[in-house]
Design a protein around this motif. Structure first.
Motif, mmCIF file in Angstrom:
data_model
loop_
_atom_site.group_PDB
_atom_site.id
_atom_site.type_symbol
_atom_site.label_atom_id
_atom_site.label_comp_id
_atom_site.label_asym_id
_atom_site.label_seq_id
_atom_site.Cartn_x
_atom_site.Cartn_y
_atom_site.Cartn_z
ATOM 1 N N VAL A 4 0.848 -1.192 0.000
ATOM 2 C CA VAL A 4 0.000 0.000 0.000
ATOM 3 C C VAL A 4 0.880 1.237 0.000
ATOM 4 O O VAL A 4 2.050 1.225 0.407
ATOM 5 N N ASN A 5 0.301 2.331 -0.465
ATOM 6 C CA ASN A 5 1.070 3.572 -0.556
ATOM 7 C C ASN A 5 1.430 4.136 0.819
ATOM 8 O O ASN A 5 2.425 4.850 0.958
ATOM 9 N N SER A 6 0.579 3.832 1.812
ATOM 10 C CA SER A 6 0.834 4.370 3.155
ATOM 11 C C SER A 6 1.834 3.538 3.949
ATOM 12 O O SER A 6 2.057 3.812 5.132
ATOM 13 N N ALA A 7 2.423 2.521 3.327
ATOM 14 C CA ALA A 7 3.377 1.673 4.035
ATOM 15 C C ALA A 7 4.619 2.471 4.417
ATOM 16 O O ALA A 7 5.081 3.339 3.671
ATOM 17 N N GLN A 8 5.161 2.171 5.585
ATOM 18 C CA GLN A 8 6.342 2.874 6.066
ATOM 19 C C GLN A 8 7.587 2.360 5.362
ATOM 20 O O GLN A 8 7.637 1.206 4.918
ATOM 21 N N PRO A 9 8.620 3.193 5.292
ATOM 22 C CA PRO A 9 9.887 2.726 4.710
ATOM 23 C C PRO A 9 10.482 1.594 5.537
ATOM 24 O O PRO A 9 10.181 1.430 6.719
ATOM 25 N N ARG A 10 11.357 0.840 4.890
ATOM 26 C CA ARG A 10 11.908 -0.336 5.552
ATOM 27 C C ARG A 10 12.728 0.031 6.781
ATOM 28 O O ARG A 10 12.705 -0.684 7.788
ATOM 29 N N PHE A 11 13.436 1.149 6.744
ATOM 30 C CA PHE A 11 14.266 1.505 7.896
ATOM 31 C C PHE A 11 13.399 1.836 9.114
ATOM 32 O O PHE A 11 13.798 1.589 10.253
ATOM 33 N N GLN A 12 12.198 2.395 8.870
ATOM 34 C CA GLN A 12 11.306 2.662 9.995
ATOM 35 C C GLN A 12 10.743 1.361 10.570
ATOM 36 O O GLN A 12 10.569 1.228 11.786
ATOM 37 N N VAL A 13 10.479 0.397 9.683
ATOM 38 C CA VAL A 13 10.034 -0.913 10.169
ATOM 39 C C VAL A 13 11.133 -1.563 11.002
ATOM 40 O O VAL A 13 10.871 -2.182 12.050
ATOM 41 N N ASP A 14 12.389 -1.418 10.557
ATOM 42 C CA ASP A 14 13.502 -1.972 11.335
ATOM 43 C C ASP A 14 13.623 -1.284 12.694
ATOM 44 O O ASP A 14 13.959 -1.929 13.701
ATOM 45 N N GLN A 15 13.350 0.019 12.732
ATOM 46 C CA GLN A 15 13.384 0.725 14.016
ATOM 47 C C GLN A 15 12.292 0.206 14.960
ATOM 48 O O GLN A 15 12.521 0.045 16.164
ATOM 49 N N ILE A 16 11.114 -0.058 14.403
ATOM 50 C CA ILE A 16 10.034 -0.614 15.233
ATOM 51 C C ILE A 16 10.427 -1.992 15.758
ATOM 52 O O ILE A 16 10.175 -2.333 16.922
ATOM 53 N N GLU A 17 11.074 -2.790 14.892
ATOM 54 C CA GLU A 17 11.522 -4.108 15.342
ATOM 55 C C GLU A 17 12.570 -3.980 16.445
ATOM 56 O O GLU A 17 12.576 -4.755 17.408
ATOM 57 N N GLN A 18 13.453 -2.995 16.314
ATOM 58 C CA GLN A 18 14.449 -2.777 17.359
ATOM 59 C C GLN A 18 13.778 -2.366 18.669
ATOM 60 O O GLN A 18 14.181 -2.805 19.758
ATOM 61 N N ASN A 19 12.744 -1.543 18.569
ATOM 62 C CA ASN A 19 11.996 -1.163 19.776
ATOM 63 C C ASN A 19 11.306 -2.373 20.401
ATOM 64 O O ASN A 19 11.217 -2.490 21.629
ATOM 65 N N MET A 20 10.834 -3.278 19.545
ATOM 66 C CA MET A 20 10.205 -4.491 20.060
ATOM 67 C C MET A 20 11.212 -5.344 20.824
ATOM 68 O O MET A 20 10.927 -5.855 21.920
#
Length: 762
Positions: free
Chosen positions: A413-429
């Protein structure tokens, strides 16, 4: 003559055996020591700030792991080898449903009780009086009322759902994927499952409650149980009790030195038998010496001694045949020191003072011991459990964010976050999971430290009863709710003090204050506190909600009139929307009038008529709106003018229903003038302020200031602190020691007076 010595020998042996067995036993000395020691402790501690607990004893409780079931006067050696899992945590009073108790030797002080007043009441500062006494210690129990998990609507007084109830729209909560559950250690999961919110998350994922194997099955201890276990098993606490006992026991020995003492020679009596053969002549001699003496130290430091001795000698078969010799001696002796009397009395004086010091030390130790246990319980255990719950919810929140972000990336989807932001969320997890596991490890360490403090083996499984944590959480929520009530009350006061106010503002502010007050009252009920005037507040809230609905009706009617009279004329769909809004506001008004009627004790027969008309108009309006939706979508050829007439009919029917609904509430069928309604709303606000004042409202916020000067604090500490009392006493002892050392350097002059009288039998 040979018969007499043989017969006498048998009698002599029997006499010796009888005297040998008549001596005092260990048990008698043991009981006498306990009796004398406890009497001294009562003498030194009763009616004093450092008084002992009611059932003070150094005897170990049978429930303690320190208990030895062998003879206390002749104990056996313990088993030399280790024995794991040999101690079971005993049944506590709080487990059986009785009030929580800290044991017979109660450690919970009076000041530890938590007093919770009204939502604006604050904990009063307690300043001990300078000349006062320390209150006795008593138990404290934690009361926690269990309520259902589903919160009822405050405006709904009926248990069954009604067609006019306010609809609550909830958000769909996505379950936690199983792989994130599997990543948490089982020990940590068992701690997490102590919270109902975590168990609900597990059930949302697995459609089942957590299995028994994943739940902690150890005994759950309250704070009272922890104090009881510490009293039973703590070696340090037992040593402190025995130290106090030993100090008092030494005073019994010292006092005995100054009492009148009677003693006999040797073991009380002695018999000497001699058989002598000289030059063919046999001589048998029996000597029975006996003596008794008494001595006493008088108040001036002198010693008075009285001694009486008697000797009987019988000779059988001597050169002169049978002969006897009886002699008696009576001695009186008095010794008095002239210059060093204080030196002689000093051991008794110092030992008397040492018992007082020991009593104060034990009382202070008990307070410090209780403080240490409470600090471990609240700051280490409950605080760590709270951290586990917070870190768990944080972990779940980040997991949901990561799962959503990855799903958006996969879907493209167009509203999907960039991959680096997803990696940051995973790091927060991952960081959140690490914090959660660290909290669990910290809890295990705190439990091990608690076991060492309690004297319980570290392999013994224990857990903490979290009902008090739930109670503290509710109390925190109640304090927050109370602060919200105070702020809403101030807004009402500020609004009522204005010269000109709008009725919509008054009604809205009153309703906010009522909602917050009822939420605060509900929290009070959940923790077992009294909630006053709840029914009256709910009736008032229902009335204010009706006024709020009237404000919405007036606004919708005003907008409809403006649309109908607009130049140029608006589009028909706009007129329909304004009319539909007016109908919806009228339906809301009727629904709230029915809710208000449910709060009244006398609902009357009109309610059934109003309810029937409301249901009919609500069904009709929903059908009209559904038909309009089809027209706008092009799914129907129905004319908008026809729908407009029908919605106008619904509006007219609801307007005609209004007087009937007002009579149902016991108010005039016709509405009052706007200025009169404004005055009524203002009076409702004033009435609400008065009710809040009755509930304990005040203008203070935060903790009260302690009006205590530095000098008063110093005097209070000097009088109340036991360690300072002991330091003052030790200083006096040192000054007295200087005087005694000086007296000891003086010349020794003793006055001795004795009188002796000796008498021989003819």
């Amino acid at each position: 003559m040979s018969f007499l010595p043989k017969q006498f020998s048998v009698s002599l042996v029997a006499t010796i055996l009888m005297l040998w067995n008549t001596g005092c036993t260990r048990d008698r000395y043991h009981r006498a020591a306990d009796r004398d020691t406890l009497n001294i402790l009562d003498e030194k501690t009763v009616s004093r700030p450092w008084g002992l607990p009611p059932n003070y004893s150094i005897n170990v409780d049978p429930r303690s792991r320190l208990f030895d079931d062998s003879d206390p006067n002749d104990p056996r050696l313990p088993d030399p080898g280790p024995n794991l899992y040999a101690y079971d945590v005993p049944q506590m009073r709080s487990d059986s449903g009785s009030p929580a108790s800290a044991g017979d030797d109660n450690l919970v002080p009076e000041f530890a009780r938590t007093v919770v007043g009204g939502w604006s009441a604050r904990r009063e500062a307690v300043v001990p009086p300078v000349s006062g006494m320390v209150d006795g210690w008593t138990t404290r129990s934690v009361r926690l009322a269990r309520f259902g998990a589903q919160k009822q609507d405050l405006a709904n007084a009926t248990s069954a759902a009604q067609p006019y109830d306010d609809a609550e729209v909830g958000l769909t909560i996505q379950p936690i994927p199983r792989k994130y559950w599997d990543a948490i250690p089982l020990v940590c999961l068992s701690r997490m499952f102590e919270f109902e919110s975590v168990r609900d998350e597990y059930k949302r994922t697995y459609n089942a409650d957590p299995p028994k194997e994943m739940r902690d099955q150890a005994r759950k201890l309250t704070f009272a149980d922890i104090v009881s276990l510490a009293q039973l098993n703590s070696r340090e606490y037992q040593s402190q009790k025995e130290s106090l006992y030993s100090t008092a026991l030494s005073l019994t020995r010292e006092r005995y030195r100054y009492k009148t003492k009677f003693s006999a020679a040797g073991n009380g009596a002695s018999v000497d038998y001699d058989h002598v053969r000289d030059a063919g002549v046999k001589s048998n001699t029996l000597t029975v010496p006996s003596s008794v003496s008494g001595d006493r130290v008088i108040a001036l430091g002198g010693t008075a001694v009285a001694r009486f001795a008697n000797s009987v000698v019988m000779t059988f078969g001597g050169p002169q045949g049978f002969a006897k010799d009886i002699s008696s001696n009576l001695l009186f002796e008095f010794t008095q020191s002239v210059f060093q009397r204080d030196v002689l009395l000093e051991p008794l004086i110092q030992t008397e003072r040492n018992v007082v010091y020991a009593g104060r030390r034990f009382a202070r130790y008990r307070k410090q011991f209780y403080f240490g246990l409470s600090n471990t319980y609240y700051q280490d255990l409950l605080s760590t459990y709270r951290s586990i719950e917070i870190n768990t919810q944080n972990y779940f929140g980040v997991v949901r964010a990561l799962d959503q972000a990855e799903a958006e990336v996969r879907s493209g989807v167009n509203s999907a976050q960039p991959r680096f932001q997803v990696d940051q969320i995973e790091q927060n997890m991952l960081s959140g999971r690490r914090s959660l596991i660290n909290s669990c490890n910290s809890l295990e360490n705190s439990l091990d430290r608690l076991k060492l403090t309690l004297g319980v083996p570290t392999e013994t499984a224990i857990n903490i009863d979290l009902r008090e944590l739930e109670s503290l959480t509710l109390r925190d929520e109640m304090e927050v709710a109370g602060e919200l009530v105070r702020r809403a009350r101030e807004r009402v006061r500020e609004l009522l003090e204005k010269p000109r106010v709008d009725r919509e503002d008054v009604v809205s502010t009153n309703l906010v204050m009522l909602d917050r007050t009822l939420a605060w009252m509900e929290l009070r009920e959940r923790i077992g506190l009294e909630a006053k005037n709840v029914g009256e507040l709910r009736v008032l809230r229902a009335s204010v909600r009706v006024d709020e609905a009237y404000v919405s009706v007036d606004r919708a009617q005003r907008q409809l009139s403006e649309t109908q009279n607009a130049v140029p004329p608006p589009a028909p769909i706009n007129v329909f929307r304004r009319t539909a809004n007016a109908v919806q506001s009228r339906l809301q008004l009727t629904a709230r009038q029915l809710q208000h009627a449910d709060q009244l004790s006398d609902k009357g027969a009109v309610r059934a008529t109003v309810l029937k008309a409301y249901v009919a108009q609500k069904t009709r309006t929903e059908a009209i709106l559904a038909r309009v939706t089809k027209v706008l979508r092009g799914e129907s050829d129905e004319k908008l003018e026809v729908l407009q007439k029908e919605v106008d009919g619904s509006l007219g029917a609801l307007i005609a229903l209004e007087p009937v609904a007002r009579r149902m509430l016991g108010v005039p069928a016709k509405r009052s003038a706007p200025d009169v309604e404004l005055k009524q709303s203002i009076e409702q606000g004033k009435q609400l302020l008065v009710m809040l004042d009755k509930l304990g409202a005040d203008d203070s916020s935060g903790l009260p200031k302690i009006q205590l000067s530095v000098d008063d604090a110093m005097v209070t500490a000097l009088v109340q602190r036991f360690d300072l009392m002991d330091q003052r006493g030790r200083l006096a002892d040192d000054w007295r020691g200087i005087k005694l050392a000086a007296d000891d350097l003086k010349s020794a002059l003793n006055l001795n007076v004795s009188h002796s009288r000796h008498r021989l039998s003819p």
